[in-house]
Scaffold this motif. Structure first.
Motif, short mmCIF file in Angstrom:
data_model
loop_
_atom_site.label_atom_id
_atom_site.label_comp_id
_atom_site.label_asym_id
_atom_site.label_seq_id
_atom_site.Cartn_x
_atom_site.Cartn_y
_atom_site.Cartn_z
N TYR A 47 41.41 22.60 36.73
CA TYR A 47 42.04 21.73 35.73
C TYR A 47 41.19 21.64 34.46
O TYR A 47 41.68 21.83 33.34
CB TYR A 47 42.24 20.34 36.33
CG TYR A 47 42.63 19.29 35.32
CD1 TYR A 47 43.90 19.26 34.78
CD2 TYR A 47 41.71 18.32 34.92
CE1 TYR A 47 44.26 18.29 33.86
CE2 TYR A 47 42.06 17.35 34.00
CZ TYR A 47 43.33 17.34 33.47
OH TYR A 47 43.69 16.39 32.56
N ASN A 69 49.84 22.49 34.37
CA ASN A 69 50.81 21.64 35.08
C ASN A 69 50.78 21.92 36.57
O ASN A 69 50.94 21.01 37.38
CB ASN A 69 52.22 21.88 34.53
CG ASN A 69 52.38 21.35 33.12
OD1 ASN A 69 51.65 20.45 32.73
ND2 ASN A 69 53.31 21.90 32.37
N LEU A 72 47.87 20.06 38.15
CA LEU A 72 48.16 18.62 38.22
C LEU A 72 49.21 18.32 39.28
O LEU A 72 49.11 17.32 40.00
CB LEU A 72 48.64 18.12 36.85
CG LEU A 72 47.57 18.05 35.76
CD1 LEU A 72 48.19 17.61 34.44
CD2 LEU A 72 46.45 17.09 36.15
N VAL A 73 50.21 19.19 39.37
CA VAL A 73 51.26 19.00 40.38
C VAL A 73 50.67 19.11 41.78
O VAL A 73 50.97 18.29 42.67
CB VAL A 73 52.39 20.03 40.19
CG1 VAL A 73 53.32 20.04 41.40
CG2 VAL A 73 53.19 19.71 38.94
N PHE A 75 47.59 18.57 42.67
CA PHE A 75 46.75 17.39 42.90
C PHE A 75 47.60 16.17 43.26
O PHE A 75 47.32 15.46 44.23
CB PHE A 75 45.91 17.10 41.66
CG PHE A 75 45.20 15.78 41.71
CD1 PHE A 75 44.12 15.59 42.56
CD2 PHE A 75 45.61 14.73 40.91
CE1 PHE A 75 43.46 14.37 42.62
CE2 PHE A 75 44.96 13.51 40.96
CZ PHE A 75 43.88 13.33 41.81
N CYS A 76 48.66 15.94 42.48
CA CYS A 76 49.53 14.79 42.74
C CYS A 76 50.24 14.92 44.08
O CYS A 76 50.38 13.93 44.82
CB CYS A 76 50.56 14.65 41.62
SG CYS A 76 49.84 14.18 40.02
N LEU A 77 50.67 16.13 44.42
CA LEU A 77 51.33 16.35 45.70
C LEU A 77 50.37 16.12 46.86
O LEU A 77 50.73 15.51 47.88
CB LEU A 77 51.90 17.77 45.77
CG LEU A 77 53.18 18.04 44.99
CD1 LEU A 77 53.54 19.52 45.07
CD2 LEU A 77 54.33 17.19 45.53
N VAL A 79 47.60 14.26 46.95
CA VAL A 79 47.32 12.82 47.09
C VAL A 79 48.56 12.09 47.60
O VAL A 79 48.48 11.23 48.49
CB VAL A 79 46.87 12.23 45.74
CG1 VAL A 79 46.74 10.71 45.83
CG2 VAL A 79 45.54 12.83 45.31
N GLY A 80 49.72 12.45 47.05
CA GLY A 80 50.96 11.79 47.45
C GLY A 80 51.29 12.00 48.92
O GLY A 80 51.76 11.08 49.59
N SER A 187 42.91 10.25 50.35
CA SER A 187 43.50 10.09 49.02
C SER A 187 42.47 9.56 48.03
O SER A 187 42.33 10.09 46.92
CB SER A 187 44.70 9.13 49.09
OG SER A 187 45.68 9.61 49.97
N ILE A 191 40.91 11.61 44.78
CA ILE A 191 41.01 11.08 43.42
C ILE A 191 39.63 10.96 42.78
O ILE A 191 39.41 11.35 41.63
CB ILE A 191 41.72 9.71 43.42
CG1 ILE A 191 43.19 9.88 43.83
CG2 ILE A 191 41.64 9.05 42.05
CD1 ILE A 191 43.92 8.57 44.05
#
Length: 217
Positions: A47, A69, A72-73, A75-77, A79-80, A187, A191
């Motif tokens: 990133y 992107n 970031l996607v 990473f978000c996935l 953690v999510g 998570s 982060i």
């Protein structure tokens, strides 16, 4: 950047689809930990590198936003999914606990063995108490007297089965609670590592770029 994108995608998707293709391999916690650790470290590196590359390399400016992107996607996935896993386990625990809660509290249940109901009803409640708690209690007869419930062999077997089920539910609740906490810790760890490594790498890359500019001038 190209290889970082491929590696990050592999580390993210292999644990998801690998459990169906290579269940024995992916079920190994050491392998899972290694892949998770690598993904947690490589994502912020990729990133931060893409940020610097995007600001300095105009030539590939069309491709880099897609990769940025993508990081970031992922990473978000990642953690999510851990957050979703944690909340799902908590939800399952609540369902299990609600499913095994008695309609009455213990005092109300024992009280129903000596109220002015039919003898069979009182005996049925006494039988339910034995199956649930393994305790033989008195129940009221039609004559007004009391007698201790004598469990049959099937009642004893039912109590043992019920006790085994309760033990399994208790162990499952304990396991789900531990896994839920672990997923939440994952998570938070991811982060924290993402912010820390991305910031450090951005600082190092910018410092390196400034040194090069100063050297050229």
């Amino acid at each position: 950047m190209k290889y970082l994108t491929i590696i990050c995608n592999i580390l993210f998707y292999i644990p998801l689809i690998g459990q169906y293709i290579f269940p024995i391999l992916i079920s190994n916690w050491i392998i899972n930990w290694i892949m998770f650790a690598l993904l947690s470290v490589l994502l912020p590196l990729a990133y931060s590198k893409s940020l610097v590359s995007h600001s300095t390399e105009i030539k590939v400016g069309i491709q880099l936003p897609k990769k940025l992107n993508g990081f970031l996607v992922l990473f978000c996935l990642s953690v999510g999914l851990h957050v979703f896993s944690s909340q799902s386990l908590i939800y399952v625990d609540n369902i299990l606990n609600n499913g095994f809660e008695s309609q009455f509290n213990e005092a109300q249940l024992f009280e129903k063995t000596y109220v002015d109901n039919a003898e069979e009803d009182n005996k049925f409640v006494a039988q339910a108490i034995y199956i649930d708690y393994g305790v033989a209690v008195q129940f009221k007869l039609n004559s007004g007297g009391y007698t201790i419930f004598e469990p049959s062999s099937s009642d004893i077997e039912s109590y043992k089965e019920n006790e085994a089920i309760n033990l399994k539910v208790k162990n499952l609740n304990k396991f789900n609670t531990e896994q839920s906490k672990l997923a939440m810790y994952f998570s938070l760890f991811q982060i924290f590592i993402f912010l820390l490594i991305a910031q450090m790498n951005l600082y190092w890359l910018n410092r390196k770029a400034n040194k090069k500019i100063n050297k050229d001038t």
